[in-house]
Design a protein around this motif. Structure first.
Motif, PDB file in Angstrom:
ATOM      1  N   GLY A  41       1.034  -1.043  -0.107  1.00 31.88           N
ATOM      2  CA  GLY A  41       0.045   0.068   0.019  1.00 31.88           C
ATOM      3  C   GLY A  41       0.910   1.074  -0.074  1.00 31.88           C
ATOM      4  N   PRO A  42       0.120   2.400   0.294  1.00 32.97           N
ATOM      5  CA  PRO A  42       0.806   3.659   0.146  1.00 32.97           C
ATOM      6  C   PRO A  42       2.029   3.613   1.241  1.00 32.97           C
ATOM      7  CG  PRO A  42      -1.399   4.183   0.229  1.00 32.97           C
ATOM      8  CD  PRO A  42      -1.058   2.614   0.430  1.00 32.97           C
ATOM      9  N   GLU A  43       3.046   4.462   0.986  1.00 34.95           N
ATOM     10  CA  GLU A  43       4.210   4.483   1.837  1.00 34.95           C
ATOM     11  C   GLU A  43       3.891   5.089   3.177  1.00 34.95           C
ATOM     12  OE1 GLU A  43       8.457   5.009   0.061  1.00 34.95           O
ATOM     13  OE2 GLU A  43       7.032   5.057  -1.962  1.00 34.95           O
ATOM     14  N   ALA A  44       2.837   5.795   3.327  1.00 32.28           N
ATOM     15  CA  ALA A  44       2.702   6.655   4.621  1.00 32.28           C
ATOM     16  C   ALA A  44       0.992   6.803   4.706  1.00 32.28           C
ATOM     17  CB  ALA A  44       3.234   7.805   4.489  1.00 32.28           C
ATOM     18  N   GLY A  45       0.862   5.998   5.884  1.00 31.68           N
ATOM     19  CA  GLY A  45      -0.810   6.178   6.174  1.00 31.68           C
ATOM     20  C   GLY A  45      -1.621   5.421   5.002  1.00 31.68           C
ATOM     21  N   GLY A  46      -3.046   5.861   5.256  1.00 31.67           N
ATOM     22  CA  GLY A  46      -3.977   5.282   4.027  1.00 31.67           C
ATOM     23  C   GLY A  46      -4.650   3.992   4.562  1.00 31.67           C
ATOM     24  N   THR A  47      -5.494   3.509   3.839  1.00 27.72           N
ATOM     25  CA  THR A  47      -6.076   2.292   4.109  1.00 27.72           C
ATOM     26  C   THR A  47      -5.090   1.056   3.826  1.00 27.72           C
ATOM     27  OG1 THR A  47      -7.676   3.259   2.573  1.00 27.72           O
ATOM     28  CG2 THR A  47      -8.415   1.766   3.940  1.00 27.72           C
ATOM     29  N   PRO A  48      -5.190  -0.149   4.720  1.00 28.48           N
ATOM     30  CA  PRO A  48      -4.684  -1.187   4.344  1.00 28.48           C
ATOM     31  C   PRO A  48      -4.988  -1.459   2.851  1.00 28.48           C
ATOM     32  CG  PRO A  48      -5.532  -1.641   6.300  1.00 28.48           C
ATOM     33  CD  PRO A  48      -6.052  -0.288   5.779  1.00 28.48           C
ATOM     34  N   THR A  49      -4.249  -2.212   1.989  1.00 26.72           N
ATOM     35  CA  THR A  49      -4.569  -2.481   0.670  1.00 26.72           C
ATOM     36  C   THR A  49      -4.359  -3.954   0.332  1.00 26.72           C
ATOM     37  OG1 THR A  49      -3.601  -0.482   0.034  1.00 26.72           O
ATOM     38  CG2 THR A  49      -3.636  -2.065  -1.863  1.00 26.72           C
ATOM     39  N   LYS A  50      -5.641  -4.382   0.123  1.00 28.20           N
ATOM     40  CA  LYS A  50      -5.519  -5.978  -0.535  1.00 28.20           C
ATOM     41  C   LYS A  50      -5.294  -6.230  -1.761  1.00 28.20           C
ATOM     42  CE  LYS A  50      -9.177  -8.202  -1.930  1.00 28.20           C
ATOM     43  NZ  LYS A  50      -8.807  -9.041  -3.023  1.00 28.20           N
ATOM     44  N   ILE A  51      -4.386  -7.366  -1.873  1.00 25.57           N
ATOM     45  CA  ILE A  51      -3.725  -7.534  -3.302  1.00 25.57           C
ATOM     46  C   ILE A  51      -5.136  -8.174  -3.954  1.00 25.57           C
ATOM     47  CG2 ILE A  51      -2.369  -9.675  -4.349  1.00 25.57           C
ATOM     48  CD1 ILE A  51      -0.590  -7.625  -2.651  1.00 25.57           C
ATOM     49  N   GLY A  52      -4.998  -7.750  -5.294  1.00 27.31           N
ATOM     50  CA  GLY A  52      -6.236  -7.814  -6.024  1.00 27.31           C
ATOM     51  C   GLY A  52      -6.750  -9.011  -6.217  1.00 27.31           C
ATOM     52  N   PRO A  53      -5.897 -10.307  -6.673  1.00 21.42           N
ATOM     53  CA  PRO A  53      -6.465 -11.521  -6.770  1.00 21.42           C
ATOM     54  C   PRO A  53      -6.471 -12.381  -5.529  1.00 21.42           C
ATOM     55  CG  PRO A  53      -4.190 -11.483  -7.856  1.00 21.42           C
ATOM     56  CD  PRO A  53      -4.621 -10.235  -7.557  1.00 21.42           C
ATOM     57  N   GLY A  54      -7.187 -13.209  -5.337  1.00 25.06           N
ATOM     58  CA  GLY A  54      -7.091 -13.935  -3.892  1.00 25.06           C
ATOM     59  C   GLY A  54      -6.037 -14.751  -3.716  1.00 25.06           C
ATOM     60  N   VAL A  55      -4.771 -14.155  -3.466  1.00 26.89           N
ATOM     61  CA  VAL A  55      -3.678 -14.819  -3.184  1.00 26.89           C
ATOM     62  C   VAL A  55      -3.661 -15.330  -1.484  1.00 26.89           C
ATOM     63  CG1 VAL A  55      -2.357 -13.388  -4.724  1.00 26.89           C
ATOM     64  CG2 VAL A  55      -2.589 -12.645  -2.204  1.00 26.89           C
ATOM     65  N   GLY A  56      -4.598 -15.097  -0.864  1.00 32.42           N
ATOM     66  CA  GLY A  56      -4.739 -15.776   0.676  1.00 32.42           C
ATOM     67  C   GLY A  56      -5.465 -17.112   0.057  1.00 32.42           C
ATOM     68  N   ASP A  57      -6.078 -17.385  -1.009  1.00 40.44           N
ATOM     69  CA  ASP A  57      -6.469 -18.720  -1.281  1.00 40.44           C
ATOM     70  C   ASP A  57      -5.549 -19.367  -2.230  1.00 40.44           C
ATOM     71  OD1 ASP A  57      -9.380 -19.125  -0.215  1.00 40.44           O
ATOM     72  OD2 ASP A  57      -9.611 -17.305  -1.192  1.00 40.44           O
ATOM     73  N   ILE A  58      -4.969 -18.648  -3.121  1.00 42.94           N
ATOM     74  CA  ILE A  58      -4.207 -19.467  -4.259  1.00 42.94           C
ATOM     75  C   ILE A  58      -2.760 -19.694  -3.848  1.00 42.94           C
ATOM     76  CG2 ILE A  58      -2.959 -18.681  -6.395  1.00 42.94           C
ATOM     77  CD1 ILE A  58      -5.573 -17.101  -7.241  1.00 42.94           C
ATOM     78  N   ILE A  59      -2.178 -19.063  -2.942  1.00 43.26           N
ATOM     79  CA  ILE A  59      -0.896 -19.214  -2.451  1.00 43.26           C
ATOM     80  C   ILE A  59      -1.026 -20.587  -1.639  1.00 43.26           C
ATOM     81  CG2 ILE A  59       0.869 -18.665  -1.122  1.00 43.26           C
ATOM     82  CD1 ILE A  59       0.787 -15.754  -2.312  1.00 43.26           C
ATOM     83  N   PRO A  60      -1.866 -20.743  -0.662  1.00 47.13           N
ATOM     84  CA  PRO A  60      -2.163 -21.902   0.045  1.00 47.13           C
ATOM     85  C   PRO A  60      -2.577 -22.931  -1.112  1.00 47.13           C
ATOM     86  CG  PRO A  60      -2.994 -20.122   1.225  1.00 47.13           C
ATOM     87  CD  PRO A  60      -2.832 -19.552  -0.186  1.00 47.13           C
ATOM     88  N   ALA A  61      -3.172 -22.798  -2.001  1.00 56.28           N
ATOM     89  CA  ALA A  61      -3.540 -23.823  -3.030  1.00 56.28           C
ATOM     90  C   ALA A  61      -2.268 -24.397  -3.524  1.00 56.28           C
ATOM     91  CB  ALA A  61      -4.398 -23.567  -4.027  1.00 56.28           C
ATOM     92  N   MET A  62      -1.286 -23.482  -3.886  1.00 54.03           N
ATOM     93  CA  MET A  62       0.048 -24.017  -4.583  1.00 54.03           C
ATOM     94  C   MET A  62       0.817 -24.771  -3.364  1.00 54.03           C
ATOM     95  SD  MET A  62       1.044 -20.513  -6.379  1.00 54.03           S
ATOM     96  CE  MET A  62       0.235 -19.947  -7.878  1.00 54.03           C
ATOM     97  N   TYR A  63       0.710 -24.272  -2.327  1.00 51.29           N
ATOM     98  CA  TYR A  63       1.493 -25.219  -1.401  1.00 51.29           C
ATOM     99  C   TYR A  63       0.773 -26.593  -1.326  1.00 51.29           C
ATOM    100  CZ  TYR A  63       4.686 -21.330   0.281  1.00 51.29           C
ATOM    101  OH  TYR A  63       5.507 -20.479   0.508  1.00 51.29           O
ATOM    102  N   ALA A  64      -0.449 -26.547  -1.166  1.00 52.34           N
ATOM    103  CA  ALA A  64      -1.317 -27.890  -0.941  1.00 52.34           C
ATOM    104  C   ALA A  64      -0.792 -28.736  -2.040  1.00 52.34           C
ATOM    105  CB  ALA A  64      -2.993 -27.524  -1.002  1.00 52.34           C
ATOM    106  N   ALA A  65      -0.693 -28.345  -3.434  1.00 48.44           N
ATOM    107  CA  ALA A  65      -0.393 -29.133  -4.674  1.00 48.44           C
ATOM    108  C   ALA A  65       0.857 -29.700  -4.282  1.00 48.44           C
ATOM    109  CB  ALA A  65      -0.519 -28.552  -5.957  1.00 48.44           C
ATOM    110  N   PHE A  66       1.839 -28.726  -4.126  1.00 44.08           N
ATOM    111  CA  PHE A  66       3.068 -29.428  -3.928  1.00 44.08           C
ATOM    112  C   PHE A  66       3.317 -30.279  -2.444  1.00 44.08           C
ATOM    113  CE2 PHE A  66       6.839 -28.513  -1.112  1.00 44.08           C
ATOM    114  CZ  PHE A  66       8.049 -28.971  -1.893  1.00 44.08           C
ATOM    115  N   GLY A  67       2.640 -30.079  -1.563  1.00 44.51           N
ATOM    116  CA  GLY A  67       2.502 -30.967  -0.548  1.00 44.51           C
ATOM    117  C   GLY A  67       1.994 -32.338  -0.800  1.00 44.51           C
TER     118      GLY A  67
END
Length: 412
Positions: free
Chosen positions: A169-195
């Protein structure tokens, strides 16, 4: 068992997929893309994500299970059977399938698998070589009992507690910035496939399966490893990074006349090339900014110097000057990707027929390119229970019993 539906590196691997939403289905999609036989086991009536859009006007009616684009993208190359786990017959049937499968993947909340009789310990008695993968927000007690293990979690929760939002997100202040695509799901999915594949290699060598526990929050934290080693090494708490890198300069995003471009200068070699290309070769040996550590101390000045060159020029003009000379790329949206020949050459935009329509739609293909066993999108996602009879027949269940299972409502 019949061979896998498609050739590929995972041909012959049979995965029973109990997942819904994004994390679990994305993991099993990765396996199916590489040739695994992924059997999507849906509740009677179908996976709820079938109802998530966007939708086409003339597509499969919702009362037939639905077929929104969300479902279609991440369930390609799979086959579908509907089993009622509330039915004793349905649960017994599932155990019969488990006896002949290589792996099970699920993303229930903690305790649900136990209530359904589909927990690892129960299924391991049916098939000791079984690989069992779970994807939960805070992991499973088997891998370490989290105090938040009972909390439900989706993508923004994983992004938040995993730490990726805290450095975005912005370097100073501002609202937290969510990553656009659902990386909170997609990254765990990649670890799951690898595991899953890692555990499967062990099971095939030893005959012994195991439980693979993937926590969504853990996966995001592991992906933010730079913040962890910064904190561990210096004791400082890394914060938002804006459009630039905390350890390298220039390394990030810069304004152009018609948008933004990215530049990555990881060493003095590329700094010398960049300064020459922008008509400022003297900056390569400038005593104030000639070295990376110095540029970090004067980052605002360096960014301004670079943008003096990039801002008056279009992304295309900059690509003609900088492309292939220094690490460079324009900031794209989907329209740009559809138009850029790279994605066509790499077969990254796959066409599949949308059921109930005469239209082909575009979905993202796999980025894993294998020369000997090519993977990728070979078939659209299945209709609800489209392959029930075929799957049961492959598992050795005869027509009379299939008819009885249908009549009882155990399958659909």
């Amino acid at each position: 068992m019949a061979p896998a539906q498609f050739p590929g590196a995972l041909s012959g691997v049979v995965v029973l997929d109990l997942t819904m939403m994004l994390a679990g289905p994305f993991a099993s999609m990765m396996l199916a893309d590489q040739g695994a036989t992924v059997i999507k086991i849906e509740p009677v009536g179908g996976d709820n994500t079938r109802r998530i859009g966007p939708h086409l006007e003339d597509e499969l009616p919702r009362d037939q299970g639905g077929y929104g684009a969300y479902f279609g993208s991440i369930n390609r190359n799979k086959r579908s059977i509907c089993i009622d786990f509330k039915s004793a017959e349905g649960r017994a049937l599932f155990h019969e399938l488990v006896a002949q499968a290589d792996a099970v993947i699920e993303n229930y909340r903690g305790g649900v698998a136990e209530r359904l009789g589909n927990d690892y310990e129960t299924l391991a008695r049916v098939n000791p070589a079984l690989v069992y993968v779970s994807v939960r927000g805070f992991g499973d007690r088997r891998g370490g009992a989290s105090p938040y293990g009972h909390w439900p979690a989706y993508d923004p929760v994983a992004q938040a507690m995993g730490g990726i939002v805290g450095i975005t997100g912005p370097e100073a202040g501002g609202t937290p910035t969510k990553i656009g695509p659902g990386v909170g799901d997609i990254i765990p999915a990649m670890y799951a496939a690898f595991g899953l594949v890692s555990a499967l290699l062990h099971a095939r060598a030893s005959g012994q399966g195991q439980y693979v526990d993937i926590g969504m929050v853990d996966s995001i934290m592991a992906t933010c490893e730079r913040a962890i080693f910064q904190r561990g090494m210096t004791g400082e708490n890394p914060g938002v990074e804006g459009n630039h890198h905390p350890l390298l300069c220039p390394f990030g995003f810069f304004r152009a006349a018609d948008g933004w471009v990215s530049l990555a200068v990881p060493n003095e070699k590329f700094w010398a090339i960049l300064t020459k290309l922008i008509g400022r070769p003297e900056l390569a040996t400038d005593p104030r900014i000639g070295q990376n550590d110095q540029r970090l101390q004067h980052r605002d000045e360096v960014v301004r110097l670079v943008e003096d060159f990039t801002l008056p020029r279009t992304r295309a003009e900059l690509a003609g000057i900088l492309g292939g000379q220094v690490p460079f790329g324009p900031v794209y949206r989907a329209d740009d990707q559809f138009a850029d020949p790279h994605f066509a050459a790499r077969d990254m935009l796959a066409q599949v027929r949308h059921p109930g329509t005469e239209r082909d739609v575009t979905i993202a293909n796999t980025p894993v390119k294998m020369t000997g066993t090519p993977g990728g999108v070979r078939a659209r996602a299945p209709l609800t229970g489209e392959h029930t009879d075929t799957i049961l027949t492959e598992f050795g269940i005869g027509p009379e019993r299939i008819a009885q299972l249908r009549a009882s409502g155990a399958v659909d």
